[in-house]
Write an enzyme that holds these catalytic residues in place. Sequence first.
Site, PDB file in Angstrom:
ATOM      1  CG  ASP A  93      -2.124   0.883   1.059  1.00  0.00           C
ATOM      2  OD1 ASP A  93      -2.422   1.286  -0.074  1.00  0.00           O
ATOM      3  OD2 ASP A  93      -2.783   1.182   2.069  1.00  0.00           O
ATOM      4  CD  GLU A 114      -0.063   5.872  -4.107  1.00  0.00           C
ATOM      5  OE1 GLU A 114      -0.939   5.006  -4.236  1.00  0.00           O
ATOM      6  OE2 GLU A 114       0.436   6.183  -3.011  1.00  0.00           O
ATOM      7  CG  ASP A 122      -8.109   4.911  -0.157  1.00  0.00           C
ATOM      8  OD1 ASP A 122      -8.059   3.674  -0.205  1.00  0.00           O
ATOM      9  OD2 ASP A 122      -7.254   5.602   0.427  1.00  0.00           O
TER      10      ASP A 122
END
Length: 823
Positions: free
Chosen positions: A412, A415, A484
Site C-alpha cells: 500500500d 505511489e 480509496d
Amino acid sequence: MRATIINPFYTSVKSVCFTFCLLVLLAPLNAAELLSTEKRAQALHISSEKIELTITALNDSTFEVSYEADGVKQLPSFALSEEVKQRDLIVTELSQNEKAFTFSAKNISAVINKDSLGVSFYRDGKLLVSEEAGFFAHDTLRGFRFALQDDEKLMGGGQRVLGMDRRGHRMPLYNRAHYGYTTESSQMYYSLPAVMSTNMYAIGFDNSASGFLDIGHTESDVLQFEAVGGRTSYIISSGETYAEIVKNFVDVTGKQPLPPRWALGNYASRFGYKSQKQTLETVEQFRKDDIPLDAVVLDLYWFGPDIKGHMGNLQWDKNTFPQPEKMIKTLKKNGVKTILITEPFILSTSTQWDSAVENDALARSLGGGPRRFDFYFGNTGLVDVFDEAAQDWFWDFYAALDQQGVAGWWGDLGEPEVHPGDSIHHFNGDKVTGDEIHNVYGHQWAKMVYERQTKLTPNERPFIMMRSGFLGTQRYGIIPWTGDVSREWGGLKPQVELSLQMSMFGLAYTHSDLGGFAGGEVFDPELYIRWMQYGVFQPVYRPHAQDNIAPEPVFHDQATKDIVREFVKLRYRLLPYNYSLSFENSLSGLPMMRPTFLHSASSDIENSTSYFWGDAFLVQPITDPGVTNVKMKLPPGVWFNFWNDSRYKNLSDDQETPLEIEVSVSLKELPVLVKAGSFIPMAKDIQSTEAYDPSDLTVHYYHDPSVTQTTYTMYDDDGQSADSIKQANYQTIDFQAMSSDAGLQLDTQVKGSFADAPKSRDITFVVHGVNEIVSEVLVNGSAVKVLDAKAFVKSHQAAYWNEKTQQLRVKARLESRLELLIK
C-alpha cells in the site's frame, strides 16, 4: 550524418554476433548497397550532429524509438520486458529515396525524413501517426510531440475518471492518491504514460519521471508528452483491431504471470481487523453463513494498535496477535489464505527505524543521511527499493513472514503517497531524484517482491496486490485496485471505465474495493448489493472498506446477506470460466474485462456502461438507485438473458450503431447477457477454491440456429505451480459446436497433461435454446435415454429436455474425447 543497422540490446552480451552489421552512410548511396542489409538486424541507428536516433523492431507490429542528445541524462527502460531483449531477431528491411528512409517490419513501417529526422508510422500503407516537432529537450523538460488527425479519439493515461475518450485533456503523470473520488478525477494512484488511438496504434512513453500527457488540450491537433527527466524513448504498436494492438503492446511490455487460482475467490478485507480473535471470528462467520471464502486481508493493525506511529514495524503486534502462526494454520486448515499489508515507509517511531538507518535502507537526503519528512502517519523515511542493499534489508521481513505461512502481500501507499521531489536521492546504479523515478517506485517494489518471492518459493505463484506502478508492471504479477473510492453511487459509476482503461495496456487485474471504501454514514443495502453483483464479473472479488460500515456480507441483514450469498456462490461456480480468462490473459495479453469494441476497429470507443467479461458475457452494472429497467446497447448477434434465457437479436453488422434494448431487472439480478454460441463451464458449489473439483463440471452451451459453428477453450492445471505455462504443464478442454440440418453436434477434446490431472470428467451439458422436441441424443455414437427430471437426477448417462425452459441436459463422461449429437 550516418545510419547503422544494429541491435542495441545485443551490443554488450552478443556484440560478436553483430560485427558484420551494415554501416550505411547518410551521404547518397545507391539502392543496391542498401538492399544488402543483413536480415537478422532489427534496428536502424541514425547519427546526426545533434542527436542519435535508434528505431528497433520489437515484434512484427511494434517499434521502440529512442533519442539521445548530448547533455540529456538517460535512465534505463522500465517498460520493456527482459524477454523482449533476448528474443530472436525480427526481420526488417531498409530502403531510401531522395527524401526519406523507410525502415519496415512485417506490419509496421517508419519513414524518416532525411532533412528533419522526423518519423511517420504506417501500417499497410496507411498513415498511423507522425511526429510533429518530434523529440525535444531543454534544461528542465524533455519529451515528444505528435500530430493528431481531426477525427481521432484516444484512450490512455491510466487511472482517470474522464470518459473513455481522453482527447482534450492534459493529465499529470505523477502517481498520486485521490481519497474519496467519485465521478471525476484527473489524477489518481496509477498513471500510465500511454495512449491508444482509433487510428489503430498505441504509444507508450518509457519515461519514469514526473510529467504531463497532453492529448490535444493545449493544442487541439498535438499529442505532447513532457517530463522533467527520464528516458527519451517511446514504444509504438499497431494492429487491425484493438485486440491486436493490446496483444502486440503487451507482448513487449510483458504478460501477466498466472496468479494462484485462489486469487479468484472471495476475500474478507477491511480497514481493519484489530486482533487475532476478531480475524478468526470473522472467518468463522463466513462458514456459518455458508458464504465461500479464500483469503483474509490484514490491514495495518497486524503490526500496531493504532493507525499512527507504528508503520515500519514489519513484525506482529503480539499483544493483539499473540499466536500468528497458529492463526495462519487454523485459517489455512479451513481453506483461507492470509494476506498482509506492508508499506515502504519506516517511521522514526517504529521499532525498525534504527535498523533501517544502520543498514542504509532509506532514500537519502542531499547531505547523504536518510531523508526524513512528515506525512499523515508520522515522521518517516522511505525504503530505497532501487538499491539492492536496501532491498536485502526490506526483504528479510517478508522472508520471515513467509516462513510463518503468509500467502500473499498487499503493498500500500506505493505511489509513493508522499515523495520529496528533488530533495531525495535513490540509488539506481547512479543517484536519481524522486522526481526522476517517482512513477516507477511501485513498479520497482513489485519487481523486488516478485523476483525474491519466486526465488524463495520457486514452485508457487506470488500474490502481490499494489495500487501503483508503471507500464509493464503486470509482468511482476501485480494485482492493482482503483484506490480509496467513495462509498456512494458516484463511486460505483466510474469503475468500469477505470478497469477498461488499465486493461487495454496490460493491467488486467485492476479491480475496485467492492462496496466502496471511503466515508458513508448509513449502510445503503441497495448500493452494497449492486456493487457486490458487479464484482462477480470483475477480476478480483474483494469487498473492502473503512469499518464504520462492515464490508463483509456476513455482518449485514438477512435479506442483503441472502442476495449477496448467491452472487458469491455464482462467482465460485464460474471458476473454470474465470480461470480460463486468467490463462488467456497470461498467454496472449488479452484482458479479462473487455470493452465492447475490443475485437473491432470501431471509432465508437466511449461506451463504459457495459463491457464483455471474456467473450461470452455482456455485463452492465447498475450504478443508480431504484432501477428496474435498463437500456443496453446490444452488439451484433443473438443474446440470451443469463437469468431467464430470454433472447435478443441484433442481426446488423454495424458496429458503430448497436441496437438498444430494454432489460427488466430486480434487486436479485444484474443485467447480464450471454452471446449465442458461447460455452460456459461451471463448477459445483464449494466453500473455498481448495475444494474445487475440475472432474465434475456443468457446461452451458447457448444454442441458436444463426450460429452454425463455434469453439471455446477451457484451461486447467493444478492452480499453483509457477511453471504451468512455461513448461506446458496444463490441459486444454476444447469445445466445438456445429449446427446443421442433421442436428447440433458438440465435440469435446482434452489435450495436454499436468500432475494429478483428472483421468476423466463427469460433465453435465446444459444446452440453452432447444425449442423443439428432442427426438434422439447420441453420446459417442450411442443413443442415450431421454428421461424425465426425476429419473435424470439419478442417472449417470442420460438426457432430459425441459420444454418450459427450452433447456436440454445431457450427462456424459469425458476421458480424452466426447461427441454429442442432438437431433
